[in-house]
Design a protein around this motif. Structure first.
Motif, mmCIF file in Angstrom:
data_model
loop_
_atom_site.group_PDB
_atom_site.id
_atom_site.type_symbol
_atom_site.label_atom_id
_atom_site.label_comp_id
_atom_site.label_asym_id
_atom_site.label_seq_id
_atom_site.Cartn_x
_atom_site.Cartn_y
_atom_site.Cartn_z
ATOM 1 N N ASP A 16 0.834 -1.210 0.000
ATOM 2 C CA ASP A 16 0.000 0.000 0.000
ATOM 3 C C ASP A 16 0.867 1.258 0.000
ATOM 4 O O ASP A 16 0.588 2.205 -0.733
ATOM 5 N N HIS A 17 1.913 1.263 0.802
ATOM 6 C CA HIS A 17 2.806 2.427 0.893
ATOM 7 C C HIS A 17 3.561 2.656 -0.415
ATOM 8 O O HIS A 17 3.810 3.799 -0.798
ATOM 9 N N GLU A 18 3.904 1.584 -1.099
ATOM 10 C CA GLU A 18 4.700 1.662 -2.330
ATOM 11 C C GLU A 18 3.856 1.576 -3.600
ATOM 12 O O GLU A 18 4.389 1.514 -4.697
ATOM 13 N N ARG A 19 2.530 1.585 -3.460
ATOM 14 C CA ARG A 19 1.633 1.333 -4.589
ATOM 15 C C ARG A 19 1.905 2.228 -5.800
ATOM 16 O O ARG A 19 1.972 1.753 -6.939
ATOM 17 N N ASP A 20 2.066 3.524 -5.603
ATOM 18 C CA ASP A 20 2.305 4.427 -6.741
ATOM 19 C C ASP A 20 3.589 4.065 -7.473
ATOM 20 O O ASP A 20 3.623 3.996 -8.706
ATOM 21 N N ARG A 24 4.103 1.975 -11.455
ATOM 22 C CA ARG A 24 4.872 2.463 -12.619
ATOM 23 C C ARG A 24 5.483 1.302 -13.389
ATOM 24 O O ARG A 24 5.716 1.403 -14.592
ATOM 25 N N TRP A 25 5.766 0.186 -12.688
ATOM 26 C CA TRP A 25 6.482 -0.923 -13.301
ATOM 27 C C TRP A 25 5.635 -2.179 -13.466
ATOM 28 O O TRP A 25 5.936 -3.030 -14.308
ATOM 29 N N PHE A 26 4.596 -2.334 -12.629
ATOM 30 C CA PHE A 26 3.808 -3.568 -12.619
ATOM 31 C C PHE A 26 2.318 -3.260 -12.746
ATOM 32 O O PHE A 26 1.862 -2.199 -12.336
ATOM 33 N N SER A 27 1.560 -4.253 -13.223
ATOM 34 C CA SER A 27 0.102 -4.096 -13.308
ATOM 35 C C SER A 27 -0.592 -4.640 -12.056
ATOM 36 O O SER A 27 -1.715 -4.261 -11.761
ATOM 37 N N LEU A 32 -4.227 -5.866 -6.248
ATOM 38 C CA LEU A 32 -3.911 -6.390 -4.921
ATOM 39 C C LEU A 32 -4.240 -5.350 -3.857
ATOM 40 O O LEU A 32 -3.368 -4.698 -3.312
ATOM 41 N N LYS A 33 -5.531 -5.216 -3.600
ATOM 42 C CA LYS A 33 -5.999 -4.258 -2.594
ATOM 43 C C LYS A 33 -6.822 -4.987 -1.561
ATOM 44 O O LYS A 33 -7.705 -5.770 -1.904
#
Length: 128
Positions: A16-20, A24-27, A32-33
């Protein structure tokens, strides 16, 4: 490679913290929420791991989850695997991913007799 027990909530919190950044690199980050989705991901991953079709591991530093590494696909017959990984931006530039990739590849050679590895990278990722 060492096995440790990891709380799903802790790993999901990092995603969640790294989602943005991850998006950028993965779909997969958008799919995954929530803990239910993540728990289902764990079940599917375990199913694939038991059949030697894929493998996923967390990367930890001082027992703190900082990323993930694994094989999206394992082909035992062809002795090949597709390597995938991500790391929290806070831990970039410390050699963590280099050591993790080396350990996972050594593990795959020893335990699965895999000798061919494919790594898909984003050509725009020129930071590290």
């Amino acid at each position: 490679m060492k096995t440790i027990q990891v709380d799903e909530h802790i790993t999901l919190k990092l995603v969640d913290h790294e989602r943005d950044s991850l998006s950028r690199w993965f779909s997969w980050p958008e799919r995954l929420k929530g803990i239910e989705n993540y728990s289902e991901y764990i079940k599917v991953t375990q199913f694939l791991y038991e059949r030697k079709l894929a493998a996923a591991y967390v990367i930890h530093v001082n027992k703190k989850v900082v990323g993930s590494i694994g094989f999206n696909q394992i082909d035992i017959e062809a002795q090949s695997a597709q390597l995938a990984f991500w790391l929290s931006e806070r831990f970039y530039g410390q050699g963590i991913m280099t050591r993790s990739c080396k350990a996972l590849i050594e593990h795959a050679v020893y335990y699965y007799s895999i000798y061919a590895f494919e790594v898909l990278v984003n050509s725009e990722n020129t930071k590290r």
